[in-house]
Design a protein around this motif. Sequence first.
Motif, PDB file in Angstrom:
ATOM      1  N   GLN A 115       0.904  -1.312  -0.010  1.00 59.80           N
ATOM      2  CA  GLN A 115       0.061   0.187  -0.010  1.00 59.80           C
ATOM      3  C   GLN A 115       0.828   1.367   0.010  1.00 59.80           C
ATOM      4  O   GLN A 115       0.555   2.136  -0.826  1.00 59.80           O
ATOM      5  N   ALA A 116       1.986   1.209   0.901  1.00 57.76           N
ATOM      6  CA  ALA A 116       2.689   2.362   0.914  1.00 57.76           C
ATOM      7  C   ALA A 116       3.504   2.731  -0.510  1.00 57.76           C
ATOM      8  O   ALA A 116       3.843   3.916  -0.718  1.00 57.76           O
ATOM      9  N   LEU A 117       3.924   1.585  -1.165  1.00 61.79           N
ATOM     10  CA  LEU A 117       4.647   1.741  -2.394  1.00 61.79           C
ATOM     11  C   LEU A 117       3.722   2.376  -3.367  1.00 61.79           C
ATOM     12  O   LEU A 117       4.070   3.059  -4.102  1.00 61.79           O
ATOM     13  N   THR A 118       2.462   1.917  -3.521  1.00 69.67           N
ATOM     14  CA  THR A 118       1.349   2.572  -4.356  1.00 69.67           C
ATOM     15  C   THR A 118       1.532   4.133  -4.181  1.00 69.67           C
ATOM     16  O   THR A 118       1.465   5.061  -5.128  1.00 69.67           O
ATOM     17  N   LEU A 119       1.438   4.577  -3.029  1.00 67.77           N
ATOM     18  CA  LEU A 119       1.353   5.956  -2.692  1.00 67.77           C
ATOM     19  C   LEU A 119       2.736   6.803  -2.837  1.00 67.77           C
ATOM     20  O   LEU A 119       2.715   7.898  -3.393  1.00 67.77           O
ATOM     21  N   ALA A 120       3.733   5.976  -2.743  1.00 70.66           N
ATOM     22  CA  ALA A 120       4.927   6.747  -2.781  1.00 70.66           C
ATOM     23  C   ALA A 120       5.354   6.734  -4.418  1.00 70.66           C
ATOM     24  O   ALA A 120       5.868   8.000  -4.519  1.00 70.66           O
ATOM     25  N   HIS A 121       5.054   6.106  -5.194  1.00 69.58           N
ATOM     26  CA  HIS A 121       5.295   5.869  -6.573  1.00 69.58           C
ATOM     27  C   HIS A 121       4.408   7.299  -7.158  1.00 69.58           C
ATOM     28  O   HIS A 121       4.943   7.973  -8.085  1.00 69.58           O
ATOM     29  N   ALA A 122       3.272   7.721  -6.300  1.00 71.94           N
ATOM     30  CA  ALA A 122       2.435   8.645  -6.661  1.00 71.94           C
ATOM     31  C   ALA A 122       2.969  10.157  -6.314  1.00 71.94           C
ATOM     32  O   ALA A 122       2.289  11.148  -6.618  1.00 71.94           O
ATOM     33  N   HIS A 123       4.146  10.201  -5.493  1.00 69.49           N
ATOM     34  CA  HIS A 123       4.614  11.242  -5.131  1.00 69.49           C
ATOM     35  C   HIS A 123       5.845  11.866  -5.448  1.00 69.49           C
ATOM     36  O   HIS A 123       6.652  10.904  -5.860  1.00 69.49           O
ATOM     37  N   PRO A 124       5.940  12.850  -5.742  1.00 66.55           N
ATOM     38  CA  PRO A 124       7.470  13.535  -6.245  1.00 66.55           C
ATOM     39  C   PRO A 124       8.325  13.341  -5.677  1.00 66.55           C
ATOM     40  O   PRO A 124       9.758  13.393  -6.225  1.00 66.55           O
ATOM     41  N   GLU A 125       8.635  13.098  -4.215  1.00 68.73           N
ATOM     42  CA  GLU A 125       9.757  12.943  -3.671  1.00 68.73           C
ATOM     43  C   GLU A 125      10.447  11.488  -3.391  1.00 68.73           C
ATOM     44  O   GLU A 125       9.895  10.670  -2.993  1.00 68.73           O
ATOM     45  N   PRO A 126      11.529  11.440  -4.103  1.00 70.89           N
ATOM     46  CA  PRO A 126      11.919  10.016  -4.315  1.00 70.89           C
ATOM     47  C   PRO A 126      12.356   9.451  -2.886  1.00 70.89           C
ATOM     48  O   PRO A 126      12.532   8.346  -2.727  1.00 70.89           O
ATOM     49  N   ARG A 127      12.913  10.208  -1.950  1.00 72.66           N
ATOM     50  CA  ARG A 127      13.093   9.899  -0.514  1.00 72.66           C
ATOM     51  C   ARG A 127      12.053   9.127   0.141  1.00 72.66           C
ATOM     52  O   ARG A 127      12.409   8.061   0.710  1.00 72.66           O
ATOM     53  N   LEU A 128      10.526   9.180  -0.373  1.00 75.12           N
ATOM     54  CA  LEU A 128       9.457   8.543   0.393  1.00 75.12           C
ATOM     55  C   LEU A 128       9.516   7.057  -0.151  1.00 75.12           C
ATOM     56  O   LEU A 128       9.378   6.273   0.414  1.00 75.12           O
ATOM     57  N   ARG A 129       9.984   7.133  -1.440  1.00 76.34           N
ATOM     58  CA  ARG A 129       9.879   5.729  -2.195  1.00 76.34           C
ATOM     59  C   ARG A 129      11.091   4.972  -1.966  1.00 76.34           C
ATOM     60  O   ARG A 129      11.141   3.887  -1.356  1.00 76.34           O
ATOM     61  N   ALA A 130      12.226   5.601  -1.473  1.00 81.79           N
ATOM     62  CA  ALA A 130      13.280   4.989  -1.121  1.00 81.79           C
ATOM     63  C   ALA A 130      13.331   4.306   0.665  1.00 81.79           C
ATOM     64  O   ALA A 130      13.731   3.299   0.720  1.00 81.79           O
ATOM     65  N   ARG A 131      12.530   5.037   0.995  1.00 75.09           N
ATOM     66  CA  ARG A 131      12.201   4.617   2.699  1.00 75.09           C
ATOM     67  C   ARG A 131      11.329   3.172   2.411  1.00 75.09           C
ATOM     68  O   ARG A 131      11.476   2.301   3.125  1.00 75.09           O
ATOM     69  N   VAL A 132      10.289   3.331   1.614  1.00 73.82           N
ATOM     70  CA  VAL A 132       9.627   2.206   1.450  1.00 73.82           C
ATOM     71  C   VAL A 132      10.367   1.006   0.848  1.00 73.82           C
ATOM     72  O   VAL A 132      10.047  -0.113   1.427  1.00 73.82           O
ATOM     73  N   GLU A 133      10.984   1.275  -0.054  1.00 77.14           N
ATOM     74  CA  GLU A 133      11.764   0.019  -0.681  1.00 77.14           C
ATOM     75  C   GLU A 133      12.872  -0.476   0.190  1.00 77.14           C
ATOM     76  O   GLU A 133      13.359  -1.764   0.301  1.00 77.14           O
ATOM     77  N   ALA A 134      13.294   0.370   0.912  1.00 82.96           N
ATOM     78  CA  ALA A 134      14.443  -0.130   1.915  1.00 82.96           C
ATOM     79  C   ALA A 134      13.580  -0.925   3.266  1.00 82.96           C
ATOM     80  O   ALA A 134      14.604  -1.852   3.459  1.00 82.96           O
ATOM     81  N   ARG A 135      12.444  -0.636   3.591  1.00 87.43           N
ATOM     82  CA  ARG A 135      11.986  -1.334   4.412  1.00 87.43           C
ATOM     83  C   ARG A 135      11.432  -2.809   3.761  1.00 87.43           C
ATOM     84  O   ARG A 135      11.476  -3.769   4.530  1.00 87.43           O
ATOM     85  N   LEU A 136      11.038  -2.811   2.559  1.00 86.16           N
ATOM     86  CA  LEU A 136      10.875  -4.058   1.779  1.00 86.16           C
ATOM     87  C   LEU A 136      12.096  -5.025   1.685  1.00 86.16           C
ATOM     88  O   LEU A 136      11.607  -6.164   1.887  1.00 86.16           O
ATOM     89  N   ALA A 137      13.174  -4.244   1.264  1.00 82.57           N
ATOM     90  CA  ALA A 137      14.407  -5.191   1.610  1.00 82.57           C
ATOM     91  C   ALA A 137      14.597  -5.484   2.863  1.00 82.57           C
ATOM     92  O   ALA A 137      14.951  -6.851   3.043  1.00 82.57           O
ATOM     93  N   GLN A 138      14.203  -5.083   4.114  1.00 78.82           N
ATOM     94  CA  GLN A 138      14.334  -5.636   5.631  1.00 78.82           C
ATOM     95  C   GLN A 138      13.091  -6.847   5.501  1.00 78.82           C
ATOM     96  O   GLN A 138      13.892  -7.923   6.140  1.00 78.82           O
ATOM     97  N   VAL A 139      12.049  -6.851   4.953  1.00 78.53           N
ATOM     98  CA  VAL A 139      11.166  -7.912   4.984  1.00 78.53           C
ATOM     99  C   VAL A 139      11.802  -9.044   4.356  1.00 78.53           C
ATOM    100  O   VAL A 139      11.742  -9.911   4.744  1.00 78.53           O
ATOM    101  N   ALA A 140      12.178  -8.570   3.087  1.00 73.47           N
ATOM    102  CA  ALA A 140      12.874  -9.893   2.348  1.00 73.47           C
ATOM    103  C   ALA A 140      14.024 -10.689   3.103  1.00 73.47           C
ATOM    104  O   ALA A 140      14.084 -11.887   3.036  1.00 73.47           O
ATOM    105  N   LEU A 141      14.679  -9.838   3.768  1.00 72.81           N
ATOM    106  CA  LEU A 141      15.819 -10.533   4.689  1.00 72.81           C
ATOM    107  C   LEU A 141      15.064 -11.302   5.757  1.00 72.81           C
ATOM    108  O   LEU A 141      15.732 -12.461   6.049  1.00 72.81           O
TER     109      LEU A 141
END
Length: 267
Positions: A115-141
Amino acid sequence: MCSSDLLRRSGGDALGAIRADLLAASCTREVARAQAVRVSAERAGRPDLAAEAGLILAREAIAQGKPEAARAAEIAVRAAVAHGGVPLQLAALDALASAELQAGQPALARHVLGQALTLAHAHPEPRLRARVEARLAQVALTEGEARQALGLASDAHGLSADPDAQLRCLAVTGRALLALGRPDEARLALAHALGQARAARRVAWQAELAYELANVHTHSQEPDAALACFDEAWSCALAAGPASLAVRARRGMAWSLRQRGDVDAAA
């Protein structure tokens, strides 16, 4: 960082007082103050500020390892969706994902982050997407997918210079490299990240990264270096949380002392 100038109240400015208390609650992590701010904001007809106070409460519940952390984060998400902008919504969703991970529910955390990634992709600030994807990396681990986590962390690291995203990516990278049998590379990644956290005085990150670096030293049978890192992790976790990390770091210190032959000190 808190500033006395920022916290100075102007006479009769009720909204300014609420904002000042909100900033103070964020800086000091005082639960009672955050609860008071939420009530004051609701009475003043500012549900957006009440939602921010609710997020502070959720984050503190997570830091303290409270069983109601996920519930507090769910409340924060609902308030943020109803009354906050995209950055607040993403922060609340991240808190909920963190709480689910802490509760041993990585699948639920992944769902929240979708859900967060969908929101982040629609927002112009790349830092928000970076935070979501970093957390997704933690989940994968957490799910045992070290190679996937390494790739996700690398991609997220290149999206933004946001400190939280960068440090999380490096933390995941170090843990993933260790899981893949590459301890020397893990040590370098985590030492680099720990240096950044120290320089920026990000005490909570310092605690986590020192603990992860200690684990690398433990894996490599380096008890002296492990002890120093566990000790740093313990003292930082006591100051900034989470409480569970302080407990784990203390156990690591005992192991390191036993490995050095200091049986009495480890008791």
